[in-house]
Motif scaffolding. Structure first.
Motif, PDB file in Angstrom:
ATOM      1  N   ASN A  73       6.511   1.405  13.982  1.00 43.08           N
ATOM      2  CA  ASN A  73       6.733   0.586  12.787  1.00 43.08           C
ATOM      3  C   ASN A  73       7.148   1.406  11.569  1.00 43.08           C
ATOM      4  OD1 ASN A  73       5.902  -2.017  13.949  1.00 43.08           O
ATOM      5  ND2 ASN A  73       3.940  -0.972  14.166  1.00 43.08           N
ATOM      6  N   ASP A  74       7.380   2.722  11.764  1.00 43.09           N
ATOM      7  CA  ASP A  74       7.788   3.619  10.682  1.00 43.09           C
ATOM      8  C   ASP A  74       6.836   3.509   9.488  1.00 43.09           C
ATOM      9  OD1 ASP A  74       9.340   5.586   9.481  1.00 43.09           O
ATOM     10  OD2 ASP A  74      10.661   4.121   8.522  1.00 43.09           O
ATOM     11  N   GLN A  75       5.534   3.730   9.774  1.00 45.25           N
ATOM     12  CA  GLN A  75       4.513   3.583   8.739  1.00 45.25           C
ATOM     13  C   GLN A  75       3.524   4.739   8.823  1.00 45.25           C
ATOM     14  OE1 GLN A  75       1.516   0.390   9.165  1.00 45.25           O
ATOM     15  NE2 GLN A  75       2.159  -0.253   7.132  1.00 45.25           N
ATOM     16  N   ILE A  76       3.223   5.352   7.688  1.00 45.46           N
ATOM     17  CA  ILE A  76       2.224   6.415   7.651  1.00 45.46           C
ATOM     18  C   ILE A  76       0.843   5.787   7.798  1.00 45.46           C
ATOM     19  CG2 ILE A  76       1.148   8.205   6.240  1.00 45.46           C
ATOM     20  CD1 ILE A  76       3.923   8.726   5.045  1.00 45.46           C
ATOM     21  N   MET A  77       0.061   6.307   8.755  1.00 51.84           N
ATOM     22  CA  MET A  77      -1.285   5.796   9.008  1.00 51.84           C
ATOM     23  C   MET A  77      -2.345   6.596   8.259  1.00 51.84           C
ATOM     24  SD  MET A  77      -0.949   5.113  13.096  1.00 51.84           S
ATOM     25  CE  MET A  77      -2.520   4.268  13.291  1.00 51.84           C
ATOM     26  N   GLY A  78      -2.049   7.860   7.959  1.00 49.82           N
ATOM     27  CA  GLY A  78      -3.003   8.701   7.254  1.00 49.82           C
ATOM     28  C   GLY A  78      -2.414  10.068   6.985  1.00 49.82           C
ATOM     29  N   LYS A  79      -2.914  10.698   5.941  1.00 51.48           N
ATOM     30  CA  LYS A  79      -2.484  12.043   5.556  1.00 51.48           C
ATOM     31  C   LYS A  79      -3.712  12.937   5.488  1.00 51.48           C
ATOM     32  CE  LYS A  79       1.544  10.705   2.829  1.00 51.48           C
ATOM     33  NZ  LYS A  79       2.198  10.817   1.522  1.00 51.48           N
ATOM     34  N   ASN A  80      -3.460  14.227   5.268  1.00 50.14           N
ATOM     35  CA  ASN A  80      -4.546  15.207   5.146  1.00 50.14           C
ATOM     36  C   ASN A  80      -5.497  15.131   6.338  1.00 50.14           C
ATOM     37  OD1 ASN A  80      -3.573  15.991   2.540  1.00 50.14           O
ATOM     38  ND2 ASN A  80      -4.508  14.144   1.734  1.00 50.14           N
ATOM     39  N   CYS A  81      -4.937  14.953   7.536  1.00 50.22           N
ATOM     40  CA  CYS A  81      -5.760  14.834   8.735  1.00 50.22           C
ATOM     41  C   CYS A  81      -6.442  16.159   9.048  1.00 50.22           C
ATOM     42  CB  CYS A  81      -4.897  14.416   9.923  1.00 50.22           C
ATOM     43  SG  CYS A  81      -4.068  12.830   9.702  1.00 50.22           S
ATOM     44  N   LEU A  83      -9.495  17.953  12.015  1.00 46.17           N
ATOM     45  CA  LEU A  83     -10.266  17.805  13.250  1.00 46.17           C
ATOM     46  C   LEU A  83     -11.657  18.355  13.006  1.00 46.17           C
ATOM     47  CD1 LEU A  83     -10.479  17.235  16.302  1.00 46.17           C
ATOM     48  CD2 LEU A  83      -9.443  19.484  16.693  1.00 46.17           C
ATOM     49  N   GLU A  84     -12.647  17.524  13.267  1.00 45.24           N
ATOM     50  CA  GLU A  84     -14.042  17.933  13.053  1.00 45.24           C
ATOM     51  C   GLU A  84     -14.895  17.328  14.150  1.00 45.24           C
ATOM     52  OE1 GLU A  84     -17.239  19.752  11.763  1.00 45.24           O
ATOM     53  OE2 GLU A  84     -15.378  19.970  10.642  1.00 45.24           O
ATOM     54  N   SER A  85     -15.608  18.167  14.876  1.00 45.28           N
ATOM     55  CA  SER A  85     -16.511  17.714  15.941  1.00 45.28           C
ATOM     56  C   SER A  85     -15.797  16.793  16.934  1.00 45.28           C
ATOM     57  CB  SER A  85     -17.727  17.005  15.349  1.00 45.28           C
ATOM     58  OG  SER A  85     -18.432  17.875  14.498  1.00 45.28           O
ATOM     59  N   GLY A  86     -14.556  17.127  17.257  1.00 43.16           N
ATOM     60  CA  GLY A  86     -13.813  16.361  18.247  1.00 43.16           C
ATOM     61  C   GLY A  86     -13.198  15.070  17.749  1.00 43.16           C
ATOM     62  N   THR A  87     -13.200  14.851  16.439  1.00 46.00           N
ATOM     63  CA  THR A  87     -12.619  13.642  15.869  1.00 46.00           C
ATOM     64  C   THR A  87     -11.569  14.011  14.827  1.00 46.00           C
ATOM     65  OG1 THR A  87     -14.647  12.387  16.196  1.00 46.00           O
ATOM     66  CG2 THR A  87     -13.113  11.523  14.573  1.00 46.00           C
ATOM     67  N   VAL A  88     -10.381  13.401  14.959  1.00 46.75           N
ATOM     68  CA  VAL A  88      -9.366  13.530  13.920  1.00 46.75           C
ATOM     69  C   VAL A  88      -9.651  12.446  12.893  1.00 46.75           C
ATOM     70  CG1 VAL A  88      -6.916  13.314  13.359  1.00 46.75           C
ATOM     71  CG2 VAL A  88      -7.591  14.441  15.463  1.00 46.75           C
ATOM     72  N   ALA A  89      -9.744  12.836  11.641  1.00 49.15           N
ATOM     73  CA  ALA A  89      -9.951  11.876  10.557  1.00 49.15           C
ATOM     74  C   ALA A  89      -8.817  12.054   9.552  1.00 49.15           C
ATOM     75  CB  ALA A  89     -11.296  12.106   9.880  1.00 49.15           C
ATOM     76  N   CYS A  90      -8.269  10.941   9.094  1.00 47.52           N
ATOM     77  CA  CYS A  90      -7.170  10.948   8.128  1.00 47.52           C
ATOM     78  C   CYS A  90      -7.456   9.887   7.072  1.00 47.52           C
ATOM     79  CB  CYS A  90      -5.835  10.600   8.783  1.00 47.52           C
ATOM     80  SG  CYS A  90      -5.417  11.504  10.273  1.00 47.52           S
ATOM     81  N   GLN A  91      -6.939  10.131   5.876  1.00 46.84           N
ATOM     82  CA  GLN A  91      -7.057   9.124   4.833  1.00 46.84           C
ATOM     83  C   GLN A  91      -5.835   9.201   3.931  1.00 46.84           C
ATOM     84  OE1 GLN A  91     -10.562   9.926   2.594  1.00 46.84           O
ATOM     85  NE2 GLN A  91      -9.802  11.824   1.742  1.00 46.84           N
ATOM     86  N   MET A  92      -5.586   8.138   3.221  1.00 45.93           N
ATOM     87  CA  MET A  92      -4.447   8.099   2.307  1.00 45.93           C
ATOM     88  C   MET A  92      -4.717   7.033   1.271  1.00 45.93           C
ATOM     89  SD  MET A  92      -0.458   7.338   3.221  1.00 45.93           S
ATOM     90  CE  MET A  92      -0.404   5.570   3.019  1.00 45.93           C
TER      91      MET A  92
END
Length: 159
Positions: A73-81, A83-92
Protein backbone atom coordinates in the motif's frame (compact mmCIF):
# COMPACT_ATOMS: atom_id res chain seq x y z
CA UNK A 1 -6.11 -6.82 22.66
CA UNK A 2 -7.62 -3.35 23.02
CA UNK A 3 -5.80 -0.14 22.09
CA UNK A 4 -4.80 0.85 25.64
CA UNK A 5 -3.24 -2.53 26.48
CA UNK A 6 -1.46 -2.51 23.11
CA UNK A 7 0.06 0.92 23.87
CA UNK A 8 1.03 -0.27 27.35
CA UNK A 9 2.89 -3.24 25.85
CA UNK A 10 4.68 -0.97 23.40
CA UNK A 11 5.61 1.44 26.19
CA UNK A 12 7.18 -1.42 28.15
CA UNK A 13 9.26 -2.46 25.12
CA UNK A 14 10.32 1.14 24.49
CA UNK A 15 11.31 1.70 28.12
CA UNK A 16 13.15 -1.63 28.30
CA UNK A 17 15.26 -0.62 25.32
CA UNK A 18 16.90 2.13 27.36
CA UNK A 19 17.96 -0.34 30.05
CA UNK A 20 19.60 -3.04 27.87
CA UNK A 21 22.18 -3.27 25.15
CA UNK A 22 20.63 -2.89 21.70
CA UNK A 23 20.41 -6.04 19.57
CA UNK A 24 21.30 -5.79 15.90
CA UNK A 25 18.45 -5.10 13.52
CA UNK A 26 18.79 -6.49 9.99
CA UNK A 27 19.69 -3.85 7.38
CA UNK A 28 17.04 -5.13 4.98
CA UNK A 29 14.26 -7.70 5.30
CA UNK A 30 11.22 -8.52 3.14
CA UNK A 31 8.23 -10.20 4.79
CA UNK A 32 4.81 -11.40 3.76
CA UNK A 33 2.25 -10.68 6.46
CA UNK A 34 -1.39 -11.68 6.76
CA UNK A 35 -4.06 -11.60 9.42
CA UNK A 36 -7.08 -9.63 10.62
CA UNK A 37 -7.73 -5.91 10.93
CA UNK A 38 -10.29 -3.84 12.79
CA UNK A 39 -10.97 -0.23 11.85
CA UNK A 40 -12.96 2.63 13.29
CA UNK A 41 -13.74 5.88 11.48
CA UNK A 42 -15.38 8.98 12.92
CA UNK A 43 -16.39 11.87 10.65
CA UNK A 44 -17.27 15.08 12.50
CA UNK A 45 -20.55 16.81 11.64
CA UNK A 46 -22.34 13.60 10.71
CA UNK A 47 -25.01 12.56 13.21
CA UNK A 48 -24.10 8.92 13.54
CA UNK A 49 -21.72 6.89 15.59
CA UNK A 50 -18.36 5.53 14.55
CA UNK A 51 -18.17 3.37 11.44
CA UNK A 52 -16.58 0.01 12.24
CA UNK A 53 -14.95 -2.37 9.81
CA UNK A 54 -13.05 -5.63 9.99
CA UNK A 55 -11.56 -8.08 7.60
CA UNK A 56 -8.45 -9.85 6.40
CA UNK A 57 -5.22 -8.32 5.17
CA UNK A 58 -2.24 -9.63 3.20
CA UNK A 59 0.69 -7.30 2.66
CA UNK A 60 4.37 -7.30 1.78
CA UNK A 61 6.47 -5.51 4.38
CA UNK A 62 10.02 -4.23 4.08
CA UNK A 63 12.29 -3.39 6.99
CA UNK A 64 15.13 -1.22 5.72
CA UNK A 65 17.31 1.34 7.50
CA UNK A 66 15.16 1.16 10.67
CA UNK A 67 11.94 1.94 8.73
CA UNK A 68 9.10 -0.58 8.34
CA UNK A 69 7.10 -0.03 5.13
CA UNK A 70 3.91 -1.66 3.86
CA UNK A 71 5.13 -2.06 0.27
CA UNK A 72 1.72 -3.28 -0.94
CA UNK A 73 0.00 0.00 0.00
CA UNK A 74 3.10 2.26 -0.15
CA UNK A 75 2.67 3.31 3.49
CA UNK A 76 5.22 3.75 6.27
CA UNK A 77 4.24 1.56 9.24
CA UNK A 78 6.92 2.78 11.65
CA UNK A 79 10.27 4.51 11.95
CA UNK A 80 13.18 4.34 14.38
CA UNK A 81 12.73 0.57 14.59
CA UNK A 82 14.87 -1.36 17.04
CA UNK A 83 15.27 -4.98 18.11
CA UNK A 84 14.98 -5.75 21.80
CA UNK A 85 14.54 -9.16 23.42
CA UNK A 86 13.52 -10.69 20.09
CA UNK A 87 10.91 -8.06 19.25
CA UNK A 88 11.13 -5.34 16.60
CA UNK A 89 9.37 -2.22 17.84
CA UNK A 90 8.71 0.85 15.68
CA UNK A 91 6.86 4.09 16.21
CA UNK A 92 6.08 7.20 14.22
CA UNK A 93 4.29 10.46 14.89
CA UNK A 94 4.20 12.86 11.94
CA UNK A 95 2.10 15.69 10.62
CA UNK A 96 1.68 16.04 6.84
CA UNK A 97 -0.11 18.76 4.84
CA UNK A 98 -1.90 17.68 1.63
CA UNK A 99 -2.05 20.77 -0.56
CA UNK A 100 -4.33 19.14 -3.16
CA UNK A 101 -7.10 18.46 -0.59
CA UNK A 102 -6.20 21.35 1.78
CA UNK A 103 -6.04 19.06 4.81
CA UNK A 104 -3.42 18.32 7.44
CA UNK A 105 -3.11 14.76 8.66
CA UNK A 106 -1.49 13.77 11.92
CA UNK A 107 -0.32 10.17 11.68
CA UNK A 108 0.63 8.02 14.64
CA UNK A 109 1.98 4.50 14.06
CA UNK A 110 3.04 1.80 16.53
CA UNK A 111 4.23 -1.65 15.48
CA UNK A 112 5.62 -4.76 17.17
CA UNK A 113 6.96 -7.86 15.37
CA UNK A 114 8.12 -10.92 17.34
CA UNK A 115 11.09 -12.83 15.91
CA UNK A 116 10.28 -16.31 17.27
CA UNK A 117 6.64 -16.45 16.17
CA UNK A 118 6.42 -13.80 13.43
CA UNK A 119 3.49 -12.26 15.34
CA UNK A 120 2.63 -8.77 14.08
CA UNK A 121 0.66 -6.17 16.01
CA UNK A 122 0.19 -2.65 14.72
CA UNK A 123 -2.01 0.34 15.46
CA UNK A 124 -2.39 3.25 13.03
CA UNK A 125 -4.23 6.39 14.10
CA UNK A 126 -4.89 9.30 11.73
CA UNK A 127 -6.49 12.63 12.59
CA UNK A 128 -7.54 14.84 9.65
CA UNK A 129 -7.82 18.62 10.04
CA UNK A 130 -9.11 21.16 7.50
CA UNK A 131 -6.38 23.56 6.34
CA UNK A 132 -2.84 23.78 7.68
CA UNK A 133 -3.59 23.41 11.40
CA UNK A 134 -3.24 20.15 13.30
CA UNK A 135 -4.91 21.11 16.54
CA UNK A 136 -8.45 21.51 17.78
CA UNK A 137 -11.29 19.25 16.73
CA UNK A 138 -10.32 17.03 13.78
CA UNK A 139 -12.67 16.70 10.81
CA UNK A 140 -12.16 12.96 10.96
CA UNK A 141 -10.38 10.22 12.88
CA UNK A 142 -9.45 6.73 11.76
CA UNK A 143 -7.87 3.89 13.74
CA UNK A 144 -6.76 0.59 12.25
CA UNK A 145 -5.45 -2.27 14.38
CA UNK A 146 -3.79 -5.25 12.70
CA UNK A 147 -2.86 -8.59 14.21
CA UNK A 148 -1.29 -11.30 12.12
CA UNK A 149 1.76 -13.34 11.25
CA UNK A 150 4.76 -12.52 9.05
CA UNK A 151 7.02 -14.90 7.16
CA UNK A 152 10.23 -14.08 5.31
CA UNK A 153 9.82 -14.07 1.53
CA UNK A 154 13.19 -15.77 1.10
CA UNK A 155 14.06 -19.01 2.88
CA UNK A 156 16.05 -17.32 5.62
CA UNK A 157 15.38 -16.92 9.35
CA UNK A 158 12.92 -14.15 10.25
CA UNK A 159 15.87 -12.04 11.54
Amino acid sequence: MNCSSFFAAVAIVLLASECRAEETLPKSLMLECSGKYTSMRIIQGINRGPQWGEGDFKITVELKDKVMTDVTNDQIMGKNCFLESGTVACQMDETVFNELHNVTQRQQRVLMLTRDTGALKSLNTDWTFIGRKSSGLPGGTEKVQRTGTCHPIRKTPLF
